[in-house]
Design a protein around this motif. Structure first.
Motif, PDB file in Angstrom:
ATOM      1  N   ARG A   1      -4.214   2.872  -7.763  1.00 14.88           N
ATOM      2  CA  ARG A   1      -3.488   3.759  -8.670  1.00 14.88           C
ATOM      3  C   ARG A   1      -2.033   3.930  -8.231  1.00 14.88           C
ATOM      4  O   ARG A   1      -1.227   4.467  -8.973  1.00 14.88           O
ATOM      5  CB  ARG A   1      -4.187   5.124  -8.703  1.00 14.88           C
ATOM      6  CG  ARG A   1      -3.732   6.074  -9.798  1.00 14.88           C
ATOM      7  CD  ARG A   1      -3.819   5.501 -11.199  1.00 14.88           C
ATOM      8  NE  ARG A   1      -4.038   6.522 -12.213  1.00 14.88           N
ATOM      9  CZ  ARG A   1      -4.003   6.276 -13.523  1.00 14.88           C
ATOM     10  NH1 ARG A   1      -3.725   5.052 -13.964  1.00 14.88           N
ATOM     11  NH2 ARG A   1      -4.233   7.234 -14.399  1.00 14.88           N
ATOM     12  N   CYS A   2      -1.704   3.508  -7.015  1.00 15.18           N
ATOM     13  CA  CYS A   2      -0.366   3.816  -6.486  1.00 15.18           C
ATOM     14  C   CYS A   2       0.673   2.730  -6.710  1.00 15.18           C
ATOM     15  O   CYS A   2       1.817   3.029  -7.000  1.00 15.18           O
ATOM     16  CB  CYS A   2      -0.433   4.048  -4.977  1.00 15.18           C
ATOM     17  SG  CYS A   2      -1.400   5.462  -4.465  1.00 15.18           S
ATOM     18  N   THR A   3       0.314   1.495  -6.466  1.00 16.25           N
ATOM     19  CA  THR A   3       1.344   0.458  -6.292  1.00 16.25           C
ATOM     20  C   THR A   3       1.727  -0.286  -7.559  1.00 16.25           C
ATOM     21  O   THR A   3       2.698  -1.040  -7.546  1.00 16.25           O
ATOM     22  CB  THR A   3       0.852  -0.622  -5.309  1.00 16.25           C
ATOM     23  OG1 THR A   3      -0.307  -1.241  -5.893  1.00 16.25           O
ATOM     24  CG2 THR A   3       0.477  -0.032  -3.972  1.00 16.25           C
ATOM     25  N   GLY A   4       0.937  -0.134  -8.622  1.00 21.37           N
ATOM     26  CA  GLY A   4       1.178  -0.976  -9.793  1.00 21.37           C
ATOM     27  C   GLY A   4       0.852  -2.432  -9.510  1.00 21.37           C
ATOM     28  O   GLY A   4       1.198  -3.304 -10.286  1.00 21.37           O
ATOM     29  N   TYR A   5       0.206  -2.685  -8.403  1.00 22.55           N
ATOM     30  CA  TYR A   5      -0.295  -4.007  -7.961  1.00 22.55           C
ATOM     31  C   TYR A   5       0.809  -4.998  -7.581  1.00 22.55           C
ATOM     32  O   TYR A   5       0.536  -6.014  -6.936  1.00 22.55           O
ATOM     33  CB  TYR A   5      -1.190  -4.657  -9.043  1.00 22.55           C
ATOM     34  CG  TYR A   5      -2.366  -3.796  -9.452  1.00 22.55           C
ATOM     35  CD1 TYR A   5      -3.514  -3.750  -8.671  1.00 22.55           C
ATOM     36  CD2 TYR A   5      -2.323  -3.025 -10.598  1.00 22.55           C
ATOM     37  CE1 TYR A   5      -4.601  -2.954  -9.042  1.00 22.55           C
ATOM     38  CE2 TYR A   5      -3.403  -2.222 -10.970  1.00 22.55           C
ATOM     39  CZ  TYR A   5      -4.529  -2.199 -10.196  1.00 22.55           C
ATOM     40  OH  TYR A   5      -5.593  -1.417 -10.559  1.00 22.55           O
TER      41      TYR A   5
ATOM     42  N   LEU B   1       0.850  -1.197   0.000  1.00 22.21           N
ATOM     43  CA  LEU B   1       0.000   0.000   0.000  1.00 22.21           C
ATOM     44  C   LEU B   1       0.874   1.231   0.000  1.00 22.21           C
ATOM     45  O   LEU B   1       1.990   1.221   0.515  1.00 22.21           O
ATOM     46  CB  LEU B   1      -0.922   0.027   1.226  1.00 22.21           C
ATOM     47  CG  LEU B   1      -0.287   0.125   2.602  1.00 22.21           C
ATOM     48  CD1 LEU B   1      -1.245   0.782   3.584  1.00 22.21           C
ATOM     49  CD2 LEU B   1       0.110  -1.245   3.105  1.00 22.21           C
ATOM     50  N   GLN B   2       0.348   2.267  -0.596  1.00 23.02           N
ATOM     51  CA  GLN B   2       1.037   3.559  -0.562  1.00 23.02           C
ATOM     52  C   GLN B   2       0.111   4.594   0.064  1.00 23.02           C
ATOM     53  O   GLN B   2       0.218   4.891   1.248  1.00 23.02           O
ATOM     54  CB  GLN B   2       1.530   3.937  -1.961  1.00 23.02           C
ATOM     55  CG  GLN B   2       2.689   3.012  -2.410  1.00 23.02           C
ATOM     56  CD  GLN B   2       3.257   3.333  -3.766  1.00 23.02           C
ATOM     57  OE1 GLN B   2       3.131   4.439  -4.266  1.00 23.02           O
ATOM     58  NE2 GLN B   2       3.905   2.350  -4.385  1.00 23.02           N
TER      59      GLN B   2
END
Ligand code: FES
Ligand code: FES
Lengths: 161, 805
Positions: A136-140, A98-99
């Motif tokens: 939208r943050c981690t690129g999964y 998580l970010q």
């Protein structure tokens, strides 16, 4: 206004709702449980995922009235009894899954549902399962790793120092 | 080996605990007693004249407190633009007023016309349905080239034309560049579109205005990357509230990617309405609203020409871009296609002559501003595409063509006004070739072929200017603000530390990394250090977080403040130990007289600062709190090399990313885990741009991609596991940490790598396609392979309506 009662994270909670009140609104606004998030209005982002009677549900697509009498589990109910992070939560921290944290409650709740269904999912199965959760943050990348790790599978450790 | 919790350690993030337990505090989680809710009534036409607004029915609806229109804001200023560009002819850019609520004319779908405040959100929404607005629809202009033609609909009647500015850089080089291109042995030309995108942080924007009558002061809670900037812009330019009467709080923010830098009308509205109505006013954007009110990104249409001599040295570069500004100038909009773009056009190469021309154009679309990378992705994309195309035209290896032209000596002054301090482009290239197993590509190609798939591999380099500052430079370039950062380090009596920084975290993990730095400097446990940000009431002036500037500028300010703390603490320790301050060493949280075993703990000294019984009061003040402002000497210049490997299904045109490797040089790294996470997230956004995402309008200015049904957000299944490496490190020479910043790299370097890979796959299969515009949807790729409109005609119509093209 109608009165609804549901068992949220093991506690009976009641409140007055309109016919159009969504479950997510009931949780966030009536019960002030703001861990469940709203990221869209077309039921696609999954930030709002909770469990209703053991099933992962997008709480933005369910009316509070429909959950009357149900067992509801939210992100606030995912810690161990002593308040420490549960296995999935801990894996998200350990693997930097998580970010900004906004998609995270939904991700954790979806991951929990996935592992209940499929205790040792492959990378591909995880990616497919998360179709309804947008981050939208981690690129999964690290979310997938965290879920693999939470299921007890071997994953590469986080960045070498 | 880095110290546990110190600089260089992959320390786990402390903020995760609250995010993982549902106890984060995002703006929408805040509810103030008596708060009312605003619903904005927005234009559903792209351009129109407001003939009348009749609020009478709406005003009588249950719960409605007031219907606001532009008349209520006659005393307010417009939303200001923070950057002024001067055109080639010496004139300053055209700058139209951007009102809080439309004044007589609406200029894009989503332009707010009126605002209804009611006791509940539902009541405000219901009343909006009853508001009678009569709008005469006017012809709209969406396409930039059309907008510049004589007779085109004018977005602003008050301006001479739809041209905001026509910028030349470096203007003195123009003729020399033209000559060099005319006389070159080879010129490669490419026309391309950098597709319009929507940032889409998962948390929609929220604003809550509150007014304290007793103190005559305002508070705004807002989803911002830079609360001080909002305080300054809104206070000074829009609402005329002095800064000491205005507090702006940006608590946990759920992602920004640029879109939460800007001052938006909704913030000013809620702040103002709270005073008028004497109660807090809250606005929570819906996602649909976000699509038409958050600033969009990119939207450049470019022609680039690269000249080479007979030995394949780059001799000149010329690029001409049309940059869409949308209907109004957002806060940093004019800086994006100019100073954040033109100055990077040299890339990693020794091209002696560069000329950049940018025409910024108003259209009837949502304002466009910085989105992750901002100008640098646009520069990198065209450059790395044209270099690849040149290699193909000349029949040489794209790796070798790059190597041949790399800058190898530093510092290096480019022909576009910046000086790269450090870098090692061969090192990142070597690393990326290794981790992507470039050498093993042929074997993988055979396997793909056996399955009936095309396979390609693409390389791209990037350079970016980060740590956006220095103030004196950006001032010359048209910035209306300074771009320093500040920090206050407050040491408490028992040794614990609170750092108040002007940087802002919306996912980057400042609470963890900033604490690592301070803990490492003093030699105490990181748990002793708390990071506080996002509230103008308790942090010193700050410029916020964007342009990968937090650690390079904000981190440096914090280092400077901590150095002051250490210097003072050393004096106190010297006094207590009856030694000279010069002889005092600080190590592992203890002050020792050099060469002796006389020593004091950190806590002994901090306690003395607040209980100054035995203290050099005639020399130094009690207490232990220091503030530093840091304004760097230069930008930082992270760089890297990216490799993408794709498989293309010739039957459907679908592109699948099979592998992605990134080798970055960020200088020194504080927390490798967080840095890698930043790159991974950036890659997803860049690959998303290349393959999926497009903000599309139709010819009438209707936004077609206005929800997650139509705007293709990347999902987990769109990506493979990434290979990310940040072990190549040439430290920045001009900041104390030697850091360069990592937030935008992934989004900058990846789009050209993906496109280069797809073009490579097609060429290897005999399809001599020079270029495919992003997003490279199955339809576009299929059409490129097979010719014609593609199997999915509807899809094509939608893409071709992408605004700029
Ligand atoms: S808020 Fe429920 S799916 Fe987006
Ligand atoms: S962590 Fe920010 S959206 Fe997933």
């Amino acid at each position: 206004m109608t009165k609804v009662t549901m068992n949220v994270n093991g506690r009976s909670r009641s409140g007055e709702v309109e016919g159009r009140t969504l479950l997510v609104q009931f949780l966030r606004e009536t019960l002030s449980m703001t861990g469940t998030h709203v990221g869209c209005d077309t039921s696609q982002c999954g930030a709002c995922v909770v469990h209703v009677d053991g099933q992962a549900v997008k709480s933005c697509t369910m009316l509070a009235l429909e959950a009357d009498g149900a067992e509801v589990t939210t992100i606030e109910g995912m810690t161990n009894a002593d308040g420490s992070l549960g296995v999935i939560q801990q894996a998200f921290q350990d693997y930097h899954g998580l970010q900004c944290g906004f998609c995270t409650p939904g991700m954790v709740m979806s991951a929990k549902a996935l592992l209940a269904e499929n205790p040792k999912p492959s990378e591909e199965e995880i990616r497919e399962y998360l179709e309804g959760n947008i981050c939208r943050c981690t690129g999964y990348h690290n979310i997938v790793k965290a879920i693999m790790a939470a299921s007890g599978q071997q994953v590469e450790p986080v960045a070498a120092e | 080996m880095p110290k546990d919790g110190g600089i260089g350690a992959s320390t786990k993030r402390r903020e995760d605990v609250r995010f993982l337990t549902g106890t984060g505090r995002y703006t929408d989680d805040i509810n103030l007693p008596g708060q009312a809710y605003v619903h904005f009534v927005r234009s559903d036409v792209a351009h129109g004249r407001i003939r009348s607004i009749d609020p009478s029915t709406a005003e009588g609806m249950p719960g409605v407190l007031k219907v606001f229109t532009s008349k209520d804001f006659e005393a307010a200023g417009g939303i200001p633009c923070g950057w002024q560009i001067t055109s080639r002819d010496g004139s300053v850019m055209q700058e139209p007023k951007h009102p809080i609520l439309a004044e007589g004319v609406v200029r894009h779908v989503g332009d707010p016309i009126a605002a209804i405040v009611a006791k509940s959100r539902e009541q405000a929404r219901d009343a909006a349905e009853a508001l009678e607005i009569d709008i005469e629809e006017l012809p709209a202009v969406m396409n930039m080239r059309e907008a510049l033609k004589d007779g085109a609909p004018q977005v602003h009647d008050s301006l001479d034309s739809n041209l905001c500015f026509d910028w030349g850089f470096v203007e003195e080089n123009r003729e020399a560049v033209d000559t060099a291109i005319r006389e070159a042995a080879h010129v490669t030309t490419l026309e391309l579109v950098n597709n319009r995108l929507i940032a889409n942080p998962m948390e929609p924007r929220v604003a809550i205005g509150a007014y304290d009558m007793a103190a005559d002061s305002h508070t705004l809670y807002t989803t911002s990357q830079n609360p001080h900037v909002i305080r300054l812009l809104m206070g000074a330019f829009v609402l005329n509230i002095p800064e000491h009467k205005l507090r702006v709080v940006a608590p946990d923010v759920g992602g920004g990617f640029g879109s939460k830098i800007y001052h938006y009308a909704e913030e000013a509205f809620c702040t103002y309405a709270a005073k008028v109505l004497r109660r807090p006013v809250k606005w929570t954007s819906s996602r649909s609203e976000a699509f038409m009110s958050d600033a969009h990104g990119r939207d450049h249409v470019t022609k680039i020409e690269l000249a080479l001599d007979a030995d394949h040295n780059f001799t000149a570069l010329r690029t001409e871009t049309h940059a869409n500004m949308g209907a109004y100038l957002s806060t940093f909009a004019p800086a994006v296609p100019t100073w954040l773009h033109g100055t990077l056009m040299a890339g990693n190469y020794r091209t002696p002559l560069v000329y950049v021309n940018v025409k910024a154009v108003f259209t009837n679309t949502v304002p466009v501003d910085a989105y992750r990378g901002a100008g640098r992705p646009e520069a990198t994309f065209q450059l790395e595409r044209v270099v690849d195309k040149a290699a193909r035209e000349l029949g040489i290896d794209p790796v070798e063509l790059r190597r041949k032209n790399f800058i190898t000596e530093f510092p290096y002054a480019t022909p576009v006004a910046v000086e790269y301090d450090t870098g090692d482009y061969h090192a990142t290239l070597d690393k990326v070739l290794e981790i992507s197993d470039w050498a093993g590509f042929d074997a993988r190609l055979e396997k793909s072929r056996a399955r009936g798939k095309l396979r390609g591999i693409g390389l791209a380099h990037y350079i970016e200017a980060c740590g956006i500052a220095p103030s004196n430079l950006v001032g010359q370039l048209g910035a209306r603000a300074g771009l320093f950062e500040s920090a206050t380090v407050r040491v408490n009596a028992t040794g614990g530390i609170t750092v108040m920084t002007g940087s802002h975290s919306h996912g980057q993990g400042h609470a963890t990394t900033f604490a690592q730095v301070v803990a490492d400097m003093i030699g105490i446990d990181a748990s002793q250090v708390e990071i506080s940000h996002g509230d103008t009431a308790n942090t010193p002036m700050g410029m916020g977080t964007y342009g990968s500037r937090s650690i390079a500028v904000g981190g440096s300010a914090m280092v400077k403040a901590t150095e002051k703390i250490i210097a003072k603490a050393r004096k106190i320790a010297a006094h207590m130990l009856e030694a000279s301050a010069d002889d005092i060493e600080l190590k592992d949280g203890a002050f020792t007289v050099a060469g002796t075993d006389k020593s004091l703990n950190w806590g002994d000294v901090t306690l003395a600062a607040y209980v100054p019984h035995n203290y050099p009061l005639d020399e130094i003040e009690p207490g232990l709190e220091e503030t530093a402002f840091y304004d760097p000497a230069n930008f930082t210049f992270p760089s890297g090399a990216y490799v993408c490997e794709v498989e293309v299904d010739p039957e459907t045109g679908k592109v699948e990313v099979q592998g992605f490797a990134a080798a970055d040089d960020f200088g020194n790294v504080i927390n490798p885990m967080i840095v890698e996470g930043q790159v991974q997230g950036g890659l997803a956004q860049g690959i998303g741009q290349a393959l999926l995402e497009a903000c599309a309008y139709d010819d009438d200015g209707q936004l077609l991609s206005a929800s997650y049904m139509d705007y293709a957000m990347p999902r987990a299944y769109d990506f493979p596991m990434f290979k990310v490496d940040s072990s190549c490190r040439t430290p920045c020479t001009h900041n104390p940490l030697g850091v360069k910043g990592c937030g935008e790299a992934g989004a900058i370097g990846s789009p050209p790598a993906v496109v280069n890979a797809v073009i490579d796959a097609l060429h290897r299969a005999g399809h001599e396609i020079p270029h495919i515009d992003m997003p490279m949807t199955p339809n576009r790729v299929w059409s490129a392979i097979h010719g014609g409109a593609g199997p999915d005609k509807d899809g094509e119509t939608m893409e071709e309506r992408s605004v700029g093209a």
